[in-house]
Scaffold this active site. Structure first.
Site, mmCIF file in Angstrom:
data_model
loop_
_atom_site.group_PDB
_atom_site.id
_atom_site.type_symbol
_atom_site.label_atom_id
_atom_site.label_comp_id
_atom_site.label_asym_id
_atom_site.label_seq_id
_atom_site.Cartn_x
_atom_site.Cartn_y
_atom_site.Cartn_z
ATOM 1 N N GLY A 1 -8.319 3.193 10.776
ATOM 2 C CA GLY A 1 -8.869 1.898 10.393
ATOM 3 C C GLY A 1 -8.750 1.568 8.922
ATOM 4 C CB THR A 2 -6.994 3.242 6.096
ATOM 5 O OG1 THR A 2 -7.505 4.535 6.418
ATOM 6 C CG2 THR A 2 -6.930 3.096 4.595
ATOM 7 N N GLY A 3 -6.259 0.382 6.986
ATOM 8 C CA GLY A 3 -5.646 -0.903 6.644
ATOM 9 C C GLY A 3 -6.532 -2.085 6.977
ATOM 10 C CB CYS A 4 -8.623 -2.853 9.945
ATOM 11 S SG CYS A 4 -7.372 -2.638 11.228
ATOM 12 C CB THR B 1 -7.310 8.039 7.289
ATOM 13 O OG1 THR B 1 -6.197 8.475 8.111
ATOM 14 C CG2 THR B 1 -7.616 9.120 6.263
ATOM 15 C CE LYS C 1 -1.865 -1.561 3.716
ATOM 16 N NZ LYS C 1 -2.687 -1.840 4.913
#
Length: 278
Positions: free
Chosen positions: A218-221, A216, A182
């Protein structure tokens, strides 16, 4: 979307193995919200409890190995799963345990590994010695691993100036089937790079406009859970990643203030206005 769930089931079953975010923006809470937004049945195995809010992580406590194993076996042996997503594992013991549990899944079950190493605020969420265990034991179980740039550097052992393609190739060397590096932390439009371990594969890139929004959390989860949900519903990897990227981008665009710090992405952005009162 076609479903890979057992005949007669109304939807696919997706299991998240991750930590709890008491503020509700990331971790298990974000995973289950994402799964619900995708129309799949979300289930959970808690690995740790965090004291966490919009300002950061004030503390975290791993659950005993027997509690993690008990939850996993309870769900998998009775309900079954069509895909698994892993997040915060925290300790060497839990990483080793989860890697062993994943090995007991039916062959071909998609496993999305989000190698959570730190929170949005930079607070560490994994013991330093657990990184090697993730590289050696967990990544070989991954259908796809979804690190941000910092996590990719940490897991690959490459220098910080390594390109996303170099990082992805190094991660595939651990045994993962796909690597999604990412690029949200880089300057410019956020671009993610997807690479398959299959011989002759070429990188695919997914780019979105950068939203003018600081909320933003919690974006990765969210991205990893969206990918797992879409794989469980039978989508091919590139299609699943593209759809998950679009879903997450929409959630970032409409992320909202909550508390005094960084608010969460909006997991229900697609429903705003579609349901009365929402």
């Amino acid at each position: 979307m076609t479903t890979s769930a057992e005949p007669g089931l109304p939807t696919a079953r997706v299991l998240t193995v991750a930590g709890s975010d008491s503020g509700g923006g990331a971790g298990i809470q974000a995973d289950l919200k994402t799964m619900m937004a995708h129309g799949v049945h979300g289930m959970s195995v808690l690995t740790a409890v965090t004291a966490q809010n919009s300002l950061g992580v004030q503390g975290w406590w791993p659950l005993p190995a027997e509690a993690v194993s008990g939850q996993f076996r309870s769900v998998v042996d009775d309900i079954g799963v069509d895909a698994v997503k892993t997040g915060m594992l925290g300790t060497v013991e839990v990483v080793e345990l989860v890697a062993g549990l994943l090995a007991t899944l039916p062959e071909g079950t998609p496993v999305v590994v989000d190698p959570v190493c730190a929170s949005k605020h930079g607070d560490p969420l994994v013991a330093p010695e657990a990184v090697a265990a993730m590289r050696e034991l967990l990544l070989p179980r991954a259908t796809v691993v979804t690190p941000n740039l910092g996590e990719a550097v940490l897991l690959s052992g490459l220098a910080e100036d390594a390109t996303p393609a170099e990082l992805a190739q190094a991660l595939l060397g651990t045994g993962a089937g796909w690597a999604l590096v990412k690029g949200g932390h880089r300057v410019g439009p956020p671009t993610d790079l997807l690479l398959s371990a299959a011989p002759g594969s070429v990188p695919l890139t997914f780019t979105a406009e950068r939203a003018d929004n600081a909320h933003t959390h919690g974006t990765g989860c969210t991205l990893a859970s969206a990918i797992a949900s879409r794989l469980a519903l039978g989508q091919e990897m590139a299609v699943a990643v593209a759809g998950a990227k679009d879903y997450t981008t929409g959630g970032i665009r409409t992320g909202f203030a909550l508390g005094a710090g960084i608010g969460p992405v909006d997991h229900l952005w697609q429903l705003r206005g579609a349901v009365p009162g929402v």
